[in-house]
Design a protein around this motif. Structure first.
Motif, PDB file in Angstrom:
ATOM      1  N   TYR A   1      11.526  -5.123  -7.551  1.00 17.41           N
ATOM      2  CA  TYR A   1      12.873  -5.669  -7.465  1.00 17.41           C
ATOM      3  C   TYR A   1      13.373  -6.148  -8.832  1.00 17.41           C
ATOM      4  O   TYR A   1      12.587  -6.595  -9.670  1.00 17.41           O
ATOM      5  CB  TYR A   1      12.908  -6.813  -6.456  1.00 17.41           C
ATOM      6  CG  TYR A   1      12.822  -6.350  -5.015  1.00 17.41           C
ATOM      7  CD1 TYR A   1      12.682  -4.998  -4.691  1.00 17.41           C
ATOM      8  CD2 TYR A   1      12.882  -7.266  -3.978  1.00 17.41           C
ATOM      9  CE1 TYR A   1      12.623  -4.582  -3.372  1.00 17.41           C
ATOM     10  CE2 TYR A   1      12.814  -6.855  -2.642  1.00 17.41           C
ATOM     11  CZ  TYR A   1      12.689  -5.506  -2.348  1.00 17.41           C
ATOM     12  OH  TYR A   1      12.621  -5.098  -1.040  1.00 17.41           O
TER      13      TYR A   1
ATOM     14  N   HIS B   1       9.653   0.155   2.973  1.00 18.64           N
ATOM     15  CA  HIS B   1       9.733   0.022   1.521  1.00 18.64           C
ATOM     16  C   HIS B   1       8.988   1.211   0.918  1.00 18.64           C
ATOM     17  O   HIS B   1       7.755   1.214   0.858  1.00 18.64           O
ATOM     18  CB  HIS B   1       9.099  -1.304   1.083  1.00 18.64           C
ATOM     19  CG  HIS B   1       9.275  -1.634  -0.368  1.00 18.64           C
ATOM     20  ND1 HIS B   1      10.025  -2.693  -0.800  1.00 18.64           N
ATOM     21  CD2 HIS B   1       8.802  -1.038  -1.483  1.00 18.64           C
ATOM     22  CE1 HIS B   1       9.995  -2.748  -2.126  1.00 18.64           C
ATOM     23  NE2 HIS B   1       9.250  -1.744  -2.561  1.00 18.64           N
TER      24      HIS B   1
ATOM     25  N   THR C   1      16.486  -8.820  -2.925  1.00 17.53           N
ATOM     26  CA  THR C   1      16.945  -8.804  -4.305  1.00 17.53           C
ATOM     27  C   THR C   1      17.479  -7.434  -4.716  1.00 17.53           C
ATOM     28  O   THR C   1      18.580  -7.312  -5.267  1.00 17.53           O
ATOM     29  CB  THR C   1      15.804  -9.218  -5.257  1.00 17.53           C
ATOM     30  OG1 THR C   1      15.268 -10.469  -4.826  1.00 17.53           O
ATOM     31  CG2 THR C   1      16.298  -9.336  -6.678  1.00 17.53           C
ATOM     32  N   LYS C   2      16.709  -6.407  -4.458  1.00 13.63           N
ATOM     33  CA  LYS C   2      17.131  -5.049  -4.836  1.00 13.63           C
ATOM     34  C   LYS C   2      18.399  -4.658  -4.093  1.00 13.63           C
ATOM     35  O   LYS C   2      19.334  -4.098  -4.686  1.00 13.63           O
ATOM     36  CB  LYS C   2      16.014  -4.050  -4.562  1.00 13.63           C
ATOM     37  CG  LYS C   2      16.417  -2.596  -4.793  1.00 13.63           C
ATOM     38  CD  LYS C   2      15.246  -1.656  -4.626  1.00 13.63           C
ATOM     39  CE  LYS C   2      15.699  -0.219  -4.492  1.00 13.63           C
ATOM     40  NZ  LYS C   2      16.614   0.218  -5.578  1.00 13.63           N
TER      41      LYS C   2
ATOM     42  N   SER D   1       6.130  -3.725  -5.947  1.00 16.37           N
ATOM     43  CA  SER D   1       6.569  -2.620  -5.100  1.00 16.37           C
ATOM     44  C   SER D   1       5.354  -1.874  -4.576  1.00 16.37           C
ATOM     45  O   SER D   1       4.212  -2.171  -4.939  1.00 16.37           O
ATOM     46  CB  SER D   1       7.496  -1.671  -5.872  1.00 16.37           C
ATOM     47  OG  SER D   1       8.081  -0.716  -5.011  1.00 16.37           O
TER      48      SER D   1
ATOM     49  N   CYS E   1       7.803  -9.511  -9.805  1.00 18.60           N
ATOM     50  CA  CYS E   1       8.288  -8.588  -8.781  1.00 18.60           C
ATOM     51  C   CYS E   1       7.206  -7.549  -8.515  1.00 18.60           C
ATOM     52  O   CYS E   1       6.285  -7.377  -9.318  1.00 18.60           O
ATOM     53  CB  CYS E   1       9.594  -7.924  -9.211  1.00 18.60           C
ATOM     54  SG  CYS E   1       9.557  -7.193 -10.858  1.00 18.60           S
TER      55      CYS E   1
ATOM     56  N   ASN F   1       8.637 -11.695  -3.307  1.00 21.58           N
ATOM     57  CA  ASN F   1       9.915 -11.492  -2.600  1.00 21.58           C
ATOM     58  C   ASN F   1       9.679 -11.451  -1.096  1.00 21.58           C
ATOM     59  O   ASN F   1       9.933 -10.442  -0.434  1.00 21.58           O
ATOM     60  CB  ASN F   1      10.574 -10.206  -3.083  1.00 21.58           C
ATOM     61  CG  ASN F   1      10.916 -10.251  -4.558  1.00 21.58           C
ATOM     62  OD1 ASN F   1      10.082  -9.954  -5.409  1.00 21.58           O
ATOM     63  ND2 ASN F   1      12.141 -10.639  -4.861  1.00 21.58           N
TER      64      ASN F   1
END
Length: 629
Positions: A565, A158, A266-267, A536, A534, A421
């Motif tokens: 996401y 990621h 999701t993404k 990241s 969400c 997520n």
């Protein structure tokens, strides 16, 4: 209401389907049976294919019977090297060719009318997209539920960091049912005894020093995905791992991409739909609910649950998974009028609830279904919210003297993961009985991180947290930026983008971002509720989705671009929009040791001083997809 069954079912088990290299894959075939004759229906019918690494009996067997009773031939296949199939297992790399060959084998059978549709969730979604890269001539439709797009970009890794769920999976659902483990009870017992929480807490794992050494092919792929991150590494270009690289040559067939706002894909789900909607002549659909990643329910996804983590949405969010898939295939494979009214994009807009304490103490976040003709919706307006030195988040751009804020990031004390997520952050329940007395397939799986929406405060069962427990925002290494209480509702739907302008005194480091819907205090929740939407991460050496490692110079300011996401949420009047910035989210992502050493396996640790800049030249901000109403 479910379509009534019209047929009985005949099952032919463990049909060995030969691949192009001679390896044979075990496949169960479920055929409709004529109720008068008791014989399989002679008329050629569409075939639905479900390929799985989890064993084709039990839950998937019920899927096969369900569709066969409603007029489909169903093929459920053990993936290469798993359960009754031949060959060696290396995660995903053979799935494109194996899937293609299976589709074409099925199409050649007398019971098939020449149309093969595909179904499956999670791994079963990966393998659908993988075989589609090979454009098999008889592939006719796909229902891809919760699957990947580019494994390097956002699933295995990621934005440069590693999603530790795959190491958890290697020890549990993966390694526990490897051929070697199934053939040798002693090996399976070793894996059953693994406490994955201990593995994570004492990581990094080293090759040859864990039970994975007893299944060397699994140890090989696990360390490959943990240690390889350059885009041109063969692994990341495989059509079984990186579908994005093969979009232009993939099959053009009617497809549903379905997923969930709290799913681990999701993404990828939204990316796949957006890519194929612009490329394909055939109909493409996106369906997004408020659920989590489903891995132990029947039907497999969480469509039949009205909650995600500590959130309650109400029965409004429920959908019938099987009937939805049947309606889709009946329309595109049998020509029935069962999908005519389906919108191109259907999604659950979270946040219409009043925040009361619902059943089991969950916060009633609520929501409602809505639709659009494209993704993101055509009326989306992107608006930037900037962070400021005083901790505010606003649409006002920072001034020339906006300054910066620094914090110490100690990789030995990472910020704990609280829902989100997540999937497969799991371990088997500890049992005194051995494998023969209580088989691994019957043992419960325990969740280590939680999945879905959670109040962002630690508690005794939070992995990696220590007393005194409390809000994550009280940590010195979490920077919190929030709007004033909103004067009116703010609705967002679509992708989220964050640019952190950061610097560090370390050789390498990470920055993280988390979008939070901050509920005010209420009688039911006197401390309020900091709801994660969400998040990241961005690893410095791979910032900006770099193909190759490119280290920052200590002290230099760089943009750490992140894509939390996508989501759909109403920030209600009186709530605050909040952005948390830090440098870890463990065990959702592996922790950067700040040394510039190996991506995984480094035994050295350095405390980094990380700095977030918020001035006119370096305006750290989050870009939100606003819906004006």
């Amino acid at each position: 209401m479910d379509a009534e069954p019209s047929y009985g079912v005949h099952a032919e088990l463990d049909v060995m389907v030969e691949m192009r290299d001679g390896v044979r894959l075990a496949t169960d075939i479920y055929r409709p049976v004529d109720s008068d004759t008791g014989e399989p229906v002679d008329e050629p019918l569409p075939v639905l294919l479900d390929r799985t690494p989890y064993g084709k009996r039990g839950r998937l067997e019920r899927h096969g019977e369900w569709f066969a009773k409603r007029g489909y031939v169903v093929a459920i296949q053990d993936c290469r090297g798993r359960f009754n199939s031949e060959g060696d297992y290396y995660i995903f790399v053979n799935e494109a060719e194996d899937g293609h060959d299976t589709v074409e084998w099925l199409a050649d059978q007398p019971y098939c009318d020449g149309q093969v549709g595909t179904i499956g969730t999670s791994y079963g979604a990966w393998v659908q997209s993988a075989l589609a890269t090979q454009n098999p001539p008889h592939l006719a439709a796909m229902f891809v539920n919760q699957g990947a797009a580019n494994g390097r970009k956002a699933t295995f890794r990621h934005n440069g960091a590693f999603e530790l769920r795959w190491l958890c999976w290697a020890f549990t659902l993966g390694g526990g049912f490897a051929k070697r483990a199934l053939d040798d009870p002693d090996v399976q017992q070793l894996l059953a005894n693994v406490d994955v929480a201990d593995v994570l807490a004492n990581s990094p794992v080293l090759p040859g020093q864990s039970p994975l050494r007893h299944i060397p092919d699994y140890e090989e792929w696990a360390f490959d995905i943990m240690t390889q991150a350059d885009a041109d590494d063969e692994l990341w270009q495989s059509p079984g791992v990186n579908f994005e690289a093969y979009y232009d040559e993939s099959a053009d067939v009617p497809t549903v991409y379905s997923g969930a706002w709290y799913d681990s894909y999701t993404k990828a789900t939204c990316d796949n739909f957006e890519a194929f909607a612009s490329r394909s002549d055939s109909d493409q659909f996106l369906l997004m609910g408020p659920w989590t990643h489903g891995w132990n329910t029947y039907p497999l996804p969480s469509w039949n649950k009205s909650y995600s983590g500590e959130l309650e949405f109400g029965e409004e969010c429920l959908m019938d998974y099987q009937q939805t898939r049947l309606d889709f295939f009946d329309h595109y494979l049998k020509g029935k009028d069962t999908w005519n009214d389906q919108p191109t994009v259907q999604y659950f807009e979270m946040g219409h609830g009043d925040g009361h304490s619902a059943r089991d103490g969950r916060l009633f976040h609520g929501g409602e279904w809505t639709s659009a003709e494209e993704w993101p919706p055509a009326e989306t307006e992107y608006e930037s919210y900037y962070v400021h030195a005083d901790g505010t988040l606003s649409t006002d751009e920072p001034g020339e003297n906006g300054g910066s804020t620094s914090y110490e990031f100690d990789p030995k004390d990472p910020v704990p993961t609280l829902g989100g997520n997540c999937s497969s952050y799991i371990t088997y329940e500890p049992r005194e009985e051995n494998i023969l007395e209580y088989p691994l397939a019957q043992r419960k799986l325990q969740d280590l991180t939680g999945r879905g929406g959670f109040d962002q405060r630690t508690r005794p069962d939070t992995f990696g947290a220590e007393a005194p427990y409390g809000p994550l925002e009280q940590r010195d290494d979490v920077l919190v930026y929030r709007t004033p209480p909103l004067e009116e509702d703010v609705v967002i739907t679509g992708p989220i983008r964050v640019s952190v302008y950061g610097s560090t005194d370390a050789e390498d480091t990470d920055f993280t971002a988390k979008l939070v819907d901050e509920y005010p205090a209420s009688p039911d929740f006197p401390n309020g509720f900091a709801l994660n939407l969400c998040d990241s991460v961005c690893r410095a050496r791979y910032r900006g989705y770099r193909d190759h490692a490119d280290f920052v110079e200590p002290g230099d300011v760089a943009e750490f671009y992140m894509e939390p996401y996508p989501t759909a949420n109403v920030f209600k009047k009186g709530h605050r929009i909040r952005l948390d910035i830090s440098s870890s989210n463990f065990p959702r992502y592996d922790v950067n040791h700040n040394t510039g050493g190996p991506l995984y396996g480094d035994r050295e640790y350095e405390v980094a001083t990380n700095t977030v800049h918020h001035d006119a030249q370096y305006p750290t901000h989050i870009e939100l997809p606003i819906q004006r109403r």
